[in-house]
Design a protein around this motif. Structure first.
Motif, PDB file in Angstrom:
ATOM      1  N   GLU A  85       0.825  -1.208   0.000  1.00 52.51           N
ATOM      2  CA  GLU A  85       0.000   0.000   0.000  1.00 52.51           C
ATOM      3  C   GLU A  85       0.859   1.258   0.000  1.00 52.51           C
ATOM      4  O   GLU A  85       0.591   2.211  -0.736  1.00 52.51           O
ATOM      5  CB  GLU A  85      -0.928  -0.005   1.216  1.00 52.51           C
ATOM      6  CG  GLU A  85      -1.873   1.171   1.261  1.00 52.51           C
ATOM      7  CD  GLU A  85      -2.858   1.080   2.421  1.00 52.51           C
ATOM      8  OE1 GLU A  85      -3.628   2.035   2.612  1.00 52.51           O
ATOM      9  OE2 GLU A  85      -2.857   0.053   3.142  1.00 52.51           O
ATOM     10  N   LYS A  86       1.918   1.271   0.798  1.00 54.24           N
ATOM     11  CA  LYS A  86       2.748   2.463   0.912  1.00 54.24           C
ATOM     12  C   LYS A  86       3.516   2.756  -0.367  1.00 54.24           C
ATOM     13  O   LYS A  86       3.645   3.922  -0.781  1.00 54.24           O
ATOM     14  CB  LYS A  86       3.729   2.318   2.075  1.00 54.24           C
ATOM     15  CG  LYS A  86       4.619   3.537   2.260  1.00 54.24           C
ATOM     16  CD  LYS A  86       5.353   3.497   3.579  1.00 54.24           C
ATOM     17  CE  LYS A  86       6.164   4.785   3.777  1.00 54.24           C
ATOM     18  NZ  LYS A  86       6.825   4.829   5.095  1.00 54.24           N
ATOM     19  N   TYR A  87       4.033   1.704  -1.008  1.00 51.42           N
ATOM     20  CA  TYR A  87       4.868   1.905  -2.195  1.00 51.42           C
ATOM     21  C   TYR A  87       4.115   1.644  -3.504  1.00 51.42           C
ATOM     22  O   TYR A  87       4.730   1.634  -4.568  1.00 51.42           O
ATOM     23  CB  TYR A  87       6.107   1.015  -2.106  1.00 51.42           C
ATOM     24  CG  TYR A  87       7.016   1.404  -0.969  1.00 51.42           C
ATOM     25  CD1 TYR A  87       7.825   2.529  -1.050  1.00 51.42           C
ATOM     26  CD2 TYR A  87       7.043   0.672   0.213  1.00 51.42           C
ATOM     27  CE1 TYR A  87       8.654   2.897   0.002  1.00 51.42           C
ATOM     28  CE2 TYR A  87       7.863   1.037   1.269  1.00 51.42           C
ATOM     29  CZ  TYR A  87       8.663   2.149   1.162  1.00 51.42           C
ATOM     30  OH  TYR A  87       9.467   2.522   2.207  1.00 51.42           O
ATOM     31  N   ASP A  88       2.812   1.436  -3.407  1.00 47.13           N
ATOM     32  CA  ASP A  88       1.969   1.256  -4.589  1.00 47.13           C
ATOM     33  C   ASP A  88       2.507   0.149  -5.488  1.00 47.13           C
ATOM     34  O   ASP A  88       2.724   0.327  -6.691  1.00 47.13           O
ATOM     35  CB  ASP A  88       1.868   2.577  -5.373  1.00 47.13           C
ATOM     36  CG  ASP A  88       0.829   2.513  -6.490  1.00 47.13           C
ATOM     37  OD1 ASP A  88      -0.156   1.775  -6.324  1.00 47.13           O
ATOM     38  OD2 ASP A  88       1.019   3.187  -7.514  1.00 47.13           O
ATOM     39  N   GLY A 258       5.506  -1.944  14.132  1.00 50.76           N
ATOM     40  CA  GLY A 258       6.069  -0.663  13.713  1.00 50.76           C
ATOM     41  C   GLY A 258       7.583  -0.701  13.625  1.00 50.76           C
ATOM     42  O   GLY A 258       8.171  -0.129  12.692  1.00 50.76           O
ATOM     43  N   GLU A 259       8.231  -1.368  14.568  1.00 49.64           N
ATOM     44  CA  GLU A 259       9.689  -1.472  14.543  1.00 49.64           C
ATOM     45  C   GLU A 259      10.155  -2.336  13.376  1.00 49.64           C
ATOM     46  O   GLU A 259      11.165  -2.028  12.718  1.00 49.64           O
ATOM     47  CB  GLU A 259      10.191  -2.059  15.870  1.00 49.64           C
ATOM     48  CG  GLU A 259       9.935  -1.168  17.081  1.00 49.64           C
ATOM     49  CD  GLU A 259      10.484  -1.780  18.355  1.00 49.64           C
ATOM     50  OE1 GLU A 259      11.305  -2.721  18.262  1.00 49.64           O
ATOM     51  OE2 GLU A 259      10.085  -1.321  19.446  1.00 49.64           O
ATOM     52  N   VAL A 260       9.419  -3.410  13.119  1.00 48.42           N
ATOM     53  CA  VAL A 260       9.767  -4.280  11.994  1.00 48.42           C
ATOM     54  C   VAL A 260       9.627  -3.512  10.683  1.00 48.42           C
ATOM     55  O   VAL A 260      10.493  -3.573   9.805  1.00 48.42           O
ATOM     56  CB  VAL A 260       8.874  -5.531  11.984  1.00 48.42           C
ATOM     57  CG1 VAL A 260       9.208  -6.417  10.785  1.00 48.42           C
ATOM     58  CG2 VAL A 260       9.044  -6.325  13.274  1.00 48.42           C
ATOM     59  N   SER A 261       8.528  -2.760  10.561  1.00 47.30           N
ATOM     60  CA  SER A 261       8.298  -1.968   9.342  1.00 47.30           C
ATOM     61  C   SER A 261       9.419  -0.970   9.106  1.00 47.30           C
ATOM     62  O   SER A 261       9.869  -0.784   7.971  1.00 47.30           O
ATOM     63  CB  SER A 261       6.958  -1.229   9.437  1.00 47.30           C
ATOM     64  OG  SER A 261       5.884  -2.126   9.506  1.00 47.30           O
ATOM     65  N   ALA A 262       9.870  -0.318  10.175  1.00 46.06           N
ATOM     66  CA  ALA A 262      10.925   0.692  10.044  1.00 46.06           C
ATOM     67  C   ALA A 262      12.208   0.072   9.502  1.00 46.06           C
ATOM     68  O   ALA A 262      12.876   0.656   8.633  1.00 46.06           O
ATOM     69  CB  ALA A 262      11.179   1.353  11.393  1.00 46.06           C
TER      70      ALA A 262
END
Length: 382
Positions: A85-88, A258-262
């Motif tokens: 979703e974030k990077y389309d 959230g930490e994993v995503s970062a």
């Protein structure tokens, strides 16, 4: 004409007529080149290989090709949804492809997929690869790339993907211990309509919603089946790593999402973030025989080490240098990256108390042997 009668161009740049997407991409590139703070170059080429490799660029396309793998309940699907979703980027999940082929596609391929689903038998790797290849060769994947969720799952799939001409720019391996996996699967649920995974405690569906009503427990999440899947993944994990040594990143998935995503996003965007600041030093220009490894990273399909000259303390010490580890191994006759005194009696460790900026522990390794020796050395970076 100017005051002297000479002709000057009325525009800084003139674009030839071509397809809208390509022309718009050239327009953004012109602005990004002049004012990158206003229009980042990543909006032109994305975060995949075209960002740094001019040889694969096509105006109007900015594909990011990535795969995220890991054991059951590692959180890889949660991360995959967020990243797509974030990077389309089109998200490709083999289970979804199988269901779509079985119930939405009346072709022979769809009929075969339905037979596998109805029989609950393991789907052959070649059949899954056929579905994957057909999907990533569609126009949306050519333009925006693809994100594989849980694929490749074994060495055969990884090699088949490469043989088909589709190699990920990035591979994220989410690592989680078995105890954490068992705790997570206890409350995991799935939406049979969308295939999206939820969790009673960590990621519940909205209370009273249609989704919450239709959630079910997956057959795969029964304890015995989870343990079998973990054993199967552990068996296939190491061979998969061997296929992607220079484009893979291992992330601790036992932490908050959230930490994993970062950490994952930091890895995916490395080529863009470090484009102007990370400069490689040729291994042949290294003048010392002893360096301290102060950092490591995967960058542009290379395994890089940041080397600091232990030399003198203070201003006389050279700035750390980024060097390609493969180039070091080709240039140096012998490389000592770690040591085991119990295995190599001629090695010793010194505490360099006079070198405060050497790093944790300030440890140096020395080899002292009266005879010529050969050493087999491996480098482990964690």
């Amino acid at each position: 004409e100017n005051a002297l009668g000479a002709t000057e161009p009325a525009f800084d740049r003139v674009f030839a007529y071509e397809a809208h997407a390509a022309r718009y991409s050239r327009f953004k590139e012109a602005i990004a080149t002049a004012e990158p703070r206003i229009v980042p170059m990543s909006t032109v080429w994305g975060f995949g290989r075209p960002r740094w490799d001019e040889g694969v660029r096509e105006y109007g396309r900015k594909p990011l090709r990535a795969a995220i793998v890991g054991p059951a309940a590692s959180g890889k699907s949660t991360q995959a949804w967020a990243l797509a979703e974030k990077y389309d980027v089109p998200l490709i999940y083999p289970g979804d492809l199988l269901r779509q082929a079985a119930f939405e596609n009346p072709t022979e391929l769809g009929k075969e997929a339905k037979r596998y689903l109805d029989s609950s038998k393991t789907v052959p790797d070649d059949f899954i690869m056929t579905l994957i290849k057909e999907r990533i060769e569609r126009d949306d994947c050519k333009t925006r790339g693809w994100l594989l969720d849980g694929f490749p799952h074994n060495l055969y799939q990884a090699k088949a993907l490469a043989a088909s001409g589709h190699i990920p720019d990035k591979v994220i391996v989410v690592e989680v211990d078995h105890e954490t996996v068992m705790a997570r699967t206890e409350g995991r649920q799935i939406d049979p309509v969308t295939g999206r995974v939820y969790h009673k405690e960590f990621m519940p569906a909205e209370e009273g919603s249609e989704v919450a009503v239709r959630l079910t427990i997956r057959y795969d999440d029964i304890e015995e089946n989870v343990r079998n899947r973990l054993a199967k993944y552990d068996f296939s994990d190491a061979p998969i790593r061997s296929v992607y040594p220079s484009v893979s990143e291992y992330v601790n998935g036992a932490r908050p999402a959230g930490e994993v995503s970062a950490d994952i996003e930091k890895f995916l965007t490395a080529e863009d973030r470090l484009f102007d600041e990370l400069k490689l030093t040729p291994a042949k220009t290294l003048t010392s025989l002893e360096y301290e490894v102060v950092d490591v990273c995967k960058y542009r399909t290379m395994c890089l080490v940041c080397l600091a000259d232990p030399g003198l303390v203070g201003d006389s010490r050279q700035a750390p240098m980024w060097v390609d580890l493969a180039e070091i191994s080709q240039t140096a006759k012998n490389v000592l990256a770690n040591f085991r005194p119990d295995a190599f009696t001629c090695s010793a460790k010194d505490e360099r108390l006079d070198m405060f900026n050497l790093g944790p522990g300030g440890e140096m390794v020395h080899i002292d042997s009266t005879e010529p020796i050969k050493m087999l050395v491996s480098l482990t970076v964690a």
